[in-house]
Write a protein that holds these residues in place. Structure first.
Motif, short mmCIF file in Angstrom:
data_model
loop_
_atom_site.label_atom_id
_atom_site.label_comp_id
_atom_site.label_asym_id
_atom_site.label_seq_id
_atom_site.Cartn_x
_atom_site.Cartn_y
_atom_site.Cartn_z
N ALA A 180 0.83 -1.20 0.00
CA ALA A 180 0.00 0.00 0.00
C ALA A 180 0.87 1.26 0.00
O ALA A 180 1.82 1.36 0.77
CB ALA A 180 -0.93 0.01 1.21
N GLY A 181 0.54 2.18 -0.86
CA GLY A 181 1.28 3.44 -0.93
C GLY A 181 2.44 3.42 -1.88
O GLY A 181 3.03 4.47 -2.17
N SER A 182 2.83 2.25 -2.39
CA SER A 182 3.92 2.21 -3.37
C SER A 182 3.44 2.83 -4.68
O SER A 182 2.23 2.89 -4.96
CB SER A 182 4.36 0.77 -3.62
OG SER A 182 3.32 0.03 -4.25
N PHE A 183 4.39 3.27 -5.50
CA PHE A 183 4.01 3.92 -6.74
C PHE A 183 3.25 2.96 -7.66
O PHE A 183 2.31 3.34 -8.35
CB PHE A 183 5.25 4.45 -7.47
CG PHE A 183 5.74 5.77 -6.93
CD1 PHE A 183 5.39 6.22 -5.67
CD2 PHE A 183 6.58 6.57 -7.70
CE1 PHE A 183 5.85 7.42 -5.19
CE2 PHE A 183 7.03 7.79 -7.22
CZ PHE A 183 6.67 8.22 -5.96
N GLY A 184 3.67 1.69 -7.67
CA GLY A 184 2.97 0.71 -8.49
C GLY A 184 1.55 0.49 -8.02
O GLY A 184 0.60 0.44 -8.83
N GLU A 185 1.36 0.34 -6.71
CA GLU A 185 0.03 0.11 -6.15
C GLU A 185 -0.87 1.32 -6.38
O GLU A 185 -2.04 1.19 -6.75
CB GLU A 185 0.14 -0.19 -4.66
CG GLU A 185 -1.17 -0.59 -3.99
CD GLU A 185 -1.94 0.61 -3.44
OE1 GLU A 185 -3.16 0.49 -3.22
OE2 GLU A 185 -1.32 1.69 -3.25
N ARG A 186 -0.34 2.53 -6.20
CA ARG A 186 -1.14 3.74 -6.41
C ARG A 186 -1.55 3.87 -7.88
O ARG A 186 -2.68 4.26 -8.19
CB ARG A 186 -0.35 4.98 -5.99
CG ARG A 186 -0.14 5.11 -4.49
CD ARG A 186 0.74 6.31 -4.22
NE ARG A 186 0.98 6.52 -2.81
CZ ARG A 186 1.80 7.45 -2.32
NH1 ARG A 186 2.45 8.26 -3.15
NH2 ARG A 186 1.97 7.58 -1.03
N THR A 187 -0.63 3.57 -8.78
CA THR A 187 -0.94 3.67 -10.20
C THR A 187 -2.06 2.71 -10.57
O THR A 187 -3.00 3.08 -11.30
CB THR A 187 0.31 3.38 -11.04
OG1 THR A 187 1.34 4.32 -10.70
CG2 THR A 187 0.02 3.49 -12.53
N ALA B 153 -7.95 6.74 -18.35
CA ALA B 153 -6.51 6.49 -18.27
C ALA B 153 -5.87 7.58 -17.41
O ALA B 153 -5.14 8.45 -17.89
CB ALA B 153 -5.90 6.45 -19.66
N THR B 154 -6.17 7.54 -16.12
CA THR B 154 -5.63 8.51 -15.18
C THR B 154 -4.39 7.90 -14.55
O THR B 154 -4.46 7.19 -13.55
CB THR B 154 -6.69 8.88 -14.13
OG1 THR B 154 -7.26 7.69 -13.60
CG2 THR B 154 -7.80 9.70 -14.75
N ILE B 155 -3.24 8.19 -15.14
CA ILE B 155 -1.99 7.49 -14.84
C ILE B 155 -1.13 8.37 -13.95
O ILE B 155 -0.61 9.41 -14.38
CB ILE B 155 -1.24 7.17 -16.14
CG1 ILE B 155 -2.12 6.33 -17.07
CG2 ILE B 155 0.07 6.45 -15.84
CD1 ILE B 155 -1.60 6.24 -18.48
N SER B 156 -0.96 7.98 -12.70
CA SER B 156 -0.13 8.73 -11.78
C SER B 156 0.08 7.93 -10.51
O SER B 156 -0.73 7.07 -10.15
CB SER B 156 -0.76 10.08 -11.43
OG SER B 156 0.08 10.82 -10.57
N PHE B 157 1.18 8.25 -9.80
CA PHE B 157 1.39 7.69 -8.46
C PHE B 157 0.78 8.61 -7.40
O PHE B 157 0.73 8.27 -6.23
CB PHE B 157 2.89 7.52 -8.18
CG PHE B 157 3.67 8.81 -8.31
CD1 PHE B 157 3.70 9.74 -7.28
CD2 PHE B 157 4.36 9.09 -9.48
CE1 PHE B 157 4.40 10.93 -7.42
CE2 PHE B 157 5.07 10.27 -9.62
CZ PHE B 157 5.09 11.20 -8.58
N ALA B 158 0.34 9.81 -7.83
CA ALA B 158 -0.22 10.78 -6.90
C ALA B 158 -1.73 10.60 -6.80
O ALA B 158 -2.35 9.86 -7.57
CB ALA B 158 0.11 12.20 -7.37
N ALA B 159 -2.32 11.28 -5.83
CA ALA B 159 -3.78 11.30 -5.73
C ALA B 159 -4.34 12.03 -6.95
O ALA B 159 -3.94 13.15 -7.26
CB ALA B 159 -4.20 11.99 -4.44
N VAL B 160 -5.24 11.39 -7.65
CA VAL B 160 -5.77 11.93 -8.91
C VAL B 160 -7.05 12.72 -8.63
O VAL B 160 -7.99 12.19 -8.03
CB VAL B 160 -6.06 10.80 -9.91
CG1 VAL B 160 -6.82 11.33 -11.12
CG2 VAL B 160 -4.75 10.15 -10.35
N PRO B 161 -7.11 13.98 -9.07
CA PRO B 161 -8.37 14.73 -8.95
C PRO B 161 -9.47 14.04 -9.73
O PRO B 161 -9.25 13.57 -10.86
CB PRO B 161 -8.01 16.10 -9.55
CG PRO B 161 -6.52 16.17 -9.53
CD PRO B 161 -6.04 14.77 -9.68
N ARG B 162 -10.67 13.97 -9.15
CA ARG B 162 -11.75 13.22 -9.78
C ARG B 162 -12.95 14.12 -10.07
O ARG B 162 -13.49 14.76 -9.18
CB ARG B 162 -12.21 12.09 -8.86
CG ARG B 162 -11.15 11.02 -8.60
CD ARG B 162 -10.87 10.22 -9.85
NE ARG B 162 -9.83 9.21 -9.62
CZ ARG B 162 -9.32 8.47 -10.59
NH1 ARG B 162 -9.74 8.64 -11.84
NH2 ARG B 162 -8.38 7.58 -10.32
#
Length: 733
Positions: free
Chosen positions: A50-57, A169-178
């Motif tokens: 949880a929280g890894s860049f892969g998991e967040r993506t 296709a919302t591709i990011s490791f960050a929290a994505v605005p929805r």
């Protein structure tokens, strides 16, 4: 092969430059379908942590409509999805790879992409050329070259990702605005070097702003903001482009992209960071970006039809307005307000930005007079007062009358207080504006920023929402200027066929420059200017005092004396100029004085003699110059001149050469432009003649770009049609 990899560190603020070399063609949408519309995406470095860049993506791609593949040799499955050991083990070649691998593994991942025939890759990891370490600069260059040769397009490294709300296709490791829902109409496209700022703008979807794509490029080893602008210009789902950038090594690519947007009639609003010295240094350390001269960028963007915004918080508002606004039908703006104070504020800001508020026509005036109480105002800006609470239909009647008035291209409704009763007004404004083909804006003056009606106004496809009266009128001014430009001159560079300089000017000037030293004397500089048809004052070079007296008698009193020396380019500061000499005695005394001052100011300076010139009668002093910008090449500068040029800092800049319309526009941009229209008994300056001189200096700078570093014609003394250059400086380089 990429397997068993940990999440990379968060992209960090970085330290120094990595600048690509050589011209690169712009990416075009037709060739980048696998990046922009991927049917399949593979995450390299997928993880259960949880929280890894892969998991967040993976979590951010939960709504993706295509096929999603996971790659990490540590796992056989992640949740209910299979996980593969490598790209080569996937059941298909993915269109797009998202690399959540650390810096050390990225080169191998890109190699695997090339070998598999992947279309594009997004590289999150930091630690490349932006560190300034030679080996990391080389690593980034090597990865970029490998990808380019293998036909894999890259976003990054050191990037936050990209968002496509239409496909999920919302591709990011960050929290994505929805957004509440995907855009149902052409929307704003965001392009940013800074991922954080790009996503900050993207959070506008949380309050109802229609945003379609967000492209953030980080270090821009391959694709960059210029490519992003070009791609969005060709995207039918994009109605306007909002661009944030710091700088780039090949800025003309961005200008070319802006021209593509202009040709597509796709409004492009730009906010440029790094406009000061400290900001430029920070840009260099952020993504290795060369900030460049702010004036040069502005000149280039002006020619390409870009809308420049001065504040970051104005960018999304401006882009949203340009996306929603129809073509400008008339230059007038109507303001209909329920508050007298808000109406006054609108009048102030309209004047500050040069937006006209004409009075209503006869038909509209009759409606306003009938529906507005005597303590209101039927003059524009219209104050229908709080009486609208007792007579709600009065707003419809007054707003419709203003929308129907042919004098107005836009109608503005200030909203000073957020409450449910006011919310229907915004839909009403949109309905009326759409019916009459007018632009409409609500100015949200209340500090309850998300109060009742805010989201409704923002989401209305016919209404733009501004949270500042100043920003509203700045956007209106930009919209009107853009419309005027499209109707008159377009965004093209000057036609070579319209040159003013004689055919032999370039060769003659080149010979004069090649024979001169590093800094031309005033006499030499004016000879070069004269070759291009710039009118210069008559003069004589005198070797001694008696020769100066003879020259003065020949030219006619009063005269000016100036020491001529290639070693004293700034004569005023050195005290080697004397003006208004009325007789021989004054000339002899001045001759002795200027030579003595020259010896003190520049001991050992080479003295060719003393220039004797007739005094030019009083006029408005203008400076016209040019310099060679390291990124954009020759630039023309015009401003109020004389000894106050540096103090007043009133100037306009354009890429050389310039056409007639552009030269006139430069003059009109000067704060002191009204001086040219006649001042204290002086006749109005012949604007066409002055514009022609600006063009001739621009032609000189463009023709001799390999020989001239700087031109300074200061001052041009202007009175009516008499315009003369009385001093000039040219620096070779």
């Amino acid at each position: 092969m990429a397997g068993g990899i940990a999440a990379p560190p968060h992209p960090a603020r970085v330290r120094s430059p990595a600048l690509p070399t050589g011209p690169r063609p712009l990416a075009r949408a037709a060739a980048l379908g696998r990046l922009l519309h991927p049917r399949s995406i593979a995450i390299i470095g997928a993880s259960e942590r949880a929280g890894s860049f892969g998991e967040r993506t993976q979590r951010n791609l939960a709504g993706y409509a295509g096929r999603l593949h996971l790659v990490n040799s540590r796992y056989q499955r992640l949740g209910d999805q299979p996980c593969h050991a490598a790209i080569a083990a996937l059941p298909e070649v993915p269109d797009l790879v998202v690399c959540a691998a650390p810096m050390e593994a990225v080169e191998g991942v890109v190699r695997d992409c090339v070998e598999a025939g992947v279309g594009a890759a997004i590289l999150y990891a930091a630690g490349f050329a932006e560190t300034g370490r030679p080996e990391r600069v080389a690593l980034q260059a090597r990865i970029a070259a490998m990808a380019r040769e293998g036909g894999v397009r890259l976003i990054g490294p050191n990037c936050i990702g990209m968002l496509d709300y239409a496909s999920g296709a919302t591709i990011s490791f960050a929290a994505v605005p929805r957004p509440a829902a995907p855009p149902d109409r052409p929307a704003i496209g965001i392009v940013s070097q800074s991922g954080n700022l790009g996503f900050a703008l993207a959070q506008g979807v949380e309050r109802g702003v229609a945003i379609g794509r967000v492209l953030a490029f980080g270090n821009s080893a391959d694709l960059d903001v210029a490519d992003g602008v070009a791609l969005l210009a060709e995207d039918p789902g994009c109605a306007a482009i909002a661009c944030v950038f710091e700088g780039m090594a090949e800025p003309r690519r961005l200008v070319e992209a802006a021209e593509i947007a202009w040709a597509a009639d796709k409004p492009l609003a730009v906010f440029k960071l790094a406009t000061g010295e400290q900001g430029a240094a920070a840009a260099l350390s952020h993504t290795g970006s060369l900030a460049g001269s702010d004036a040069a960028y502005r000149a280039a963007f002006e020619r390409a039809g870009v809308v420049m915004v001065e504040q970051f918080d104005a960018l999304l508002e401006t882009a949203a307005f340009l996306a929603k606004a129809p073509p400008c039908r008339a230059p007038g703006v109507a303001v209909v307000s329920t508050s007298g104070g808000a109406a006054i504020m609108a009048a102030d800001k309209a004047e500050a930005h040069g937006v006209t508020l004409p009075q209503p026509g006869e038909a509209a005036q009759a409606v306003l007079a009938a529906r507005i109480p005597e303590f209101g105002s039927s003059r524009n800006p219209v104050d229908i007062t709080a009486q609208v609470l007792n007579d709600p239909d009065s707003l419809r009647a007054c707003a419709e009358a203003l929308c129907a008035d042919p004098a107005y291209g836009a109608v503005i409704l200030p909203n000073g207080y957020a409450y449910e009763f006011a919310t229907p007004r915004f839909a009403l404004l949109g309905e009326l504006a759409a019916a009459h083909g007018k632009a409409a804006a609500v100015v949200w003056l209340t500090e309850w920023l998300e109060g009742p009606g805010a989201r409704a106004a923002e989401a209305n496809p016919q209404v733009a929402l501004f949270r500042s009266m100043d920003r509203c009128f700045a956007a209106l001014a930009a919209w009107q200027a853009r419309a005027e430009r499209r109707a008159t001159q377009g965004a093209a560079a000057p036609d070579p066929a319209t040159r003013l300089a004689p055919p032999e000017a370039a060769a003659r000037a080149a010979a004069l420059l090649d024979a001169a030293g590093p800094t031309l004397t005033e006499r030499e500089a004016k000879s070069v200017l004269a070759a291009y048809g710039v009118p210069v004052v008559e003069e004589r070079l005198a070797a001694d005092a008696e020769a100066a007296v003879a020259a003065a008698a020949s030219l006619g009193y009063p005269v000016a004396l100036k020491v001529e020396s290639p070693d004293i380019p700034h004569k005023t500061e050195a005290g080697v100029i004397r003006l208004g000499l009325a007789d021989a005695a004054a000339v002899r005394a001045a001759h002795a004085a200027v030579l003595a001052n020259a010896a003190r100011a520049a001991p050992g300076a080479r003295i060719n003699g003393v220039l004797v010139q007739p005094m030019v009668p009083q006029g408005i002093e203008i400076v016209v110059g040019a310099r060679r910008d390291p990124l954009f090449g020759p630039m023309v500068v015009v401003g109020l001149g004389g000894i106050l040029v540096e103090l007043l800092r009133d100037s306009a800049t354009a890429l050389a050469p310039v056409g007639e319309a552009e030269a006139r526009a430069m003059l009109r941009r000067l704060k002191g432009y009204r001086l040219l229209r006649g001042f204290r008994g002086l006749p109005p300056v012949d604007e066409a003649a002055l514009a022609a001189i600006i063009r001739r200096v621009g032609e000189l700078a463009a023709d001799q770009r390999e020989r001239i570093a700087e031109i300074d014609v200061n001052p041009l003394i202007c009175a009516g049609s008499r315009i003369l250059a009385v001093d000039g400086l040219i620096v070779r380089g």
